[in-house]
Enzyme design. Structure first.
Site, PDB file in Angstrom:
ATOM      1  N   GLU A   1      22.658  -1.484 139.978  1.00 10.38           N
ATOM      2  CA  GLU A   1      23.621  -2.578 139.857  1.00 10.38           C
ATOM      3  C   GLU A   1      24.935  -2.071 139.283  1.00 10.38           C
ATOM      4  OE1 GLU A   1      20.684  -6.396 138.993  1.00 10.38           O
ATOM      5  OE2 GLU A   1      21.725  -5.470 137.303  1.00 10.38           O
ATOM      6  N   CYS A   2      26.034  -2.386 139.928  1.00 13.15           N
ATOM      7  CA  CYS A   2      27.392  -2.182 139.414  1.00 13.15           C
ATOM      8  C   CYS A   2      27.585  -0.752 138.889  1.00 13.15           C
ATOM      9  CB  CYS A   2      27.698  -3.233 138.354  1.00 13.15           C
ATOM     10  SG  CYS A   2      29.469  -3.471 138.061  1.00 13.15           S
TER      11      CYS A   2
END
Length: 439
Positions: free
Chosen positions: A325-326
Site C-alpha cells: 500500500e502507498c
C-alpha cells in the site's frame, strides 16, 4: 431488547483542519489519564498519525470511526465495547465539523455525542460569537457541548471573545497558545509519535493547561446502545488462511497500519510476524504485507539494504503473494526520488519510478471492488509514479463513483496507493494474501 451502557463522552471538532484538535484531544486524554481515569480515544475517518499521538496520551489503542469506511454497525459496536471499560470516551473529528459526506457532525448526531467545537481565535474579537452562534444553529439536531477559543493572545483577548458570545451558546473557555506543547508536522501530517523525543513532556504540558477549566470536568454521560444481531461482525473462519504465515513490515519507514487489519488476519487463522525493511536482511513467509509510511525519509538506508531487497525478490519469484500500500508500493519500484531530488535504487519488483511532489497528489475515500467483496479505504499521498504496467483495476471514489487510484497486479504482487480497511470486506482482504493456486 438491547441494553444500554453509559459513559461520559465528548466529540472534539473544529471549524477546519489545522485548528489544534489533536493537541486538545491529546491534552484531554492525558489530563484524565493522569487523574486515574481509563480513557478511550477514537479518531474520525482514515488516519494513522494522529492516533499514534492519541494512543501515547491515553495509554490505549486508538481506532478509527467512520460511517462509510468502518460502517455504522461496527462504529456502534466499538463505542458500546469502549463504554464497558472506559471512564471517558473522546472522539476526535477530521477537518471541520460539517465537512465531508458523511461528516463528523453526522457521526456525532447518530450516536448522541455532545460536540465541543474548537475555534482558532487569532485576530478575532467579538466576531467569535457570531461564528459560534452559526455553528450552534446550523444543525438543530446536533448536541452542542460548547465552543472553545484556541490560541488566545491575552486575558484581555479572552474577555473580548467572551463578551461577544450569545448566552445560548455554551462557552467552554479560552486556551492560550501552547508553544511548549505544539506537535510538529511534515508533508503527510503530524510527525510520528516515536520520532518526537520529548512527546511525554509536551503532552504533560498541554494537560496542565486544562487544569481549572471547564474542559477538565467530565462531560455528560452518553447512552450507548448494544448492537443488534444485524450489526455483529461478519468475520467467519476461513480455513485456507489457517496457519498461513504473513510477514508484516513495521518500522519507522512503514507504520501506516490499522491495528484492526492485523486483528482480522489473525481471526481468519493467519500467523503474523513483524519485520523491518530498514534493519533486517531476510524475510521468510507465505505472504508479505508492506503498508504505507515514509520510505522517502529513509531512502538511503532502504536502498543500501540490498539483502532485504533481494529477499523480497526471492519471495515474489517463488510466486508468493506480496501486498503493498502507498509507501509500500513506492518501495517496490525501481527508483524513488525524494523532495530534494535525491534518488535511491529500490526493489525493482514493480517496473517504474516514484517522485515526491511539493503538493498533495491524491486524497479521498475510495473502495476497491473484488469478486469477494468491496474493500473500503482511502488515498492520501504527495508522490506520483510512472510505470509501463496497465492497471488491473481502479479504485472507486466515494464522493462521485468515479475512477480512483490504479491497482497493479504483477505476478504475485498487488500494489496501489490505496490504504484499505480490511474489516470492511474480510473475505476480500484474505484473498490478497492467498497464492493464486490456492484460491
Amino acid at each position: 431488547m438491547s441494553t444500554l451502557r453509559y459513559c461520559p463522552a465528548l466529540f472534539l471538532s473544529a471549524t477546519s483542519s489545522g485548528q489544534g484538535k489533536t493537541t486538545l484531544a491529546a491534552a484531554l486524554a492525558r489530563y484524565h489519564n493522569r487523574a486515574g481515569r481509563r480513557v478511550r480515544v477514537f479518531k474520525i475517518g482514515p488516519d494513522f498519525l494522529d492516533p499514534m499521538i492519541l494512543a501515547r496520551a491515553s495509554g490505549a489503542e486508538v481506532e478509527p470511526l467512520d460511517l462509510w469506511m468502518v460502517g455504522e454497525p461496527a462504529c456502534r459496536r466499538l463505542l458500546y465495547e469502549a463504554a464497558a471499560e472506559a471512564d471517558l470516551i473522546l472522539v476526535e473529528g477530521a477537518m471541520g465539523l460539517f465537512d465531508g459526506t458523511p461528516s463528523g457532525a453526522d457521526l456525532a448526531e447518530r450516536f448522541g455525542l455532545p460536540a465541543a467545537v474548537l475555534i482558532d481565535a487569532r485576530g478575532m474579537g467579538q466576531t467569535f460569537g457570531a461564528l459560534a452562534l452559526g455553528l450552534a444553529q446550523y444543525r438543530p439536531g446536533l448536541r452542542l457541548a460548547g465552543v472553545i477559543a484556541n490560541r488566545v493572545g491575552s486575558e484581555r483577548h479572552a474577555e473580548m471573545i467572551g463578551e461577544g458570545i450569545p448566552s445560548e451558546v455554551p462557552f467552554l473557555g479560552a486556551l492560550p497558545r501552547l508553544d511548549e506543547a505544539a506537535l510538529p508536522s511534515r508533508h503527510l501530517g503530524l510527525v510520528q509519535a516515536a520520532e518526537i523525543a520529548d512527546l511525554e513532556q509536551r503532552l504533560d504540558a498541554a494537560a496542565e493547561r486544562l487544569a481549572g477549566t471547564a474542559l477538565a470536568e467530565l462531560p455528560p454521560r452518553v447512552a450507548f446502545r448494544e448492537p443488534g444481531l444485524a450489526s455483529a461482525p461478519t468475520i467467519k473462519p476461513v480455513p485456507r488462511l489457517d496457519g498461513l504465515q504473513i510477514a508484516v513490515a513495521r518500522d519507522a519507514a512503514f507504520s501506516f497500519l490499522y491495528a484492526a487489519n492485523l486483528r482480522l488476519l489473525r481471526s481468519l487463522g493467519a500467523k503474523l510476524s513483524l519485520f523491518s525493511p530498514l534493519r533486517d536482511s531476510l524475510v521468510e513467509a507465505d505472504a508479505i504485507y508492506l503498508p504505507g509510511g515514509y520510505p522517502e525519509l529513509h531512502l538511503e538506508t532502504l536502498a543500501a539494504n540490498r539483502a532485504m531487497l533481494a529477499s523480497l525478490g526471492t519471495h515474489v519469484d517463488a510466486g508468493k503473494p506480496l501486498y503493498a500500500e502507498c509507501g509500500g508500493m513506492l518501495y517496490l519500484l525501481e527508483t524513488l526520488t525524494d523532495k530534494d531530488g535525491r534518488s535511491g535504487q529500490l526493489a525493482g519488483l514493480l517496473p517504474g519510478h516514484g517522485r515526491l511532489q511539493p503538493r498533495l497528489a491524491g486524497l479521498g475515500m475510495q473502495s476497491m471492488a473484488t469478486s469477494a467483496g468491496e474493500l473500503r479505504g482511502h488515498s492520501f499521498h504527495h508522490s506520483t509514479m510512472e510505470t509501463p504496467l496497465t492497471p488491473s483495476t481502479y479504485g472507486i471514489r466515494q464522493r462521485d463513483g468515479g475512477r480512483g487510484e490504479p491497482v497493479y497486479r504483477h505476478g504475485s504482487l498487488t500494489a496501489s496507493y490505496l490504504h484499505l480497511y480490511f474489516p470492511s470486506a474480510p473475505e476480500a482482504a484474505a484473498a490478497l494474501f492467498i497464492a493464486e493456486q490456492r484460491r
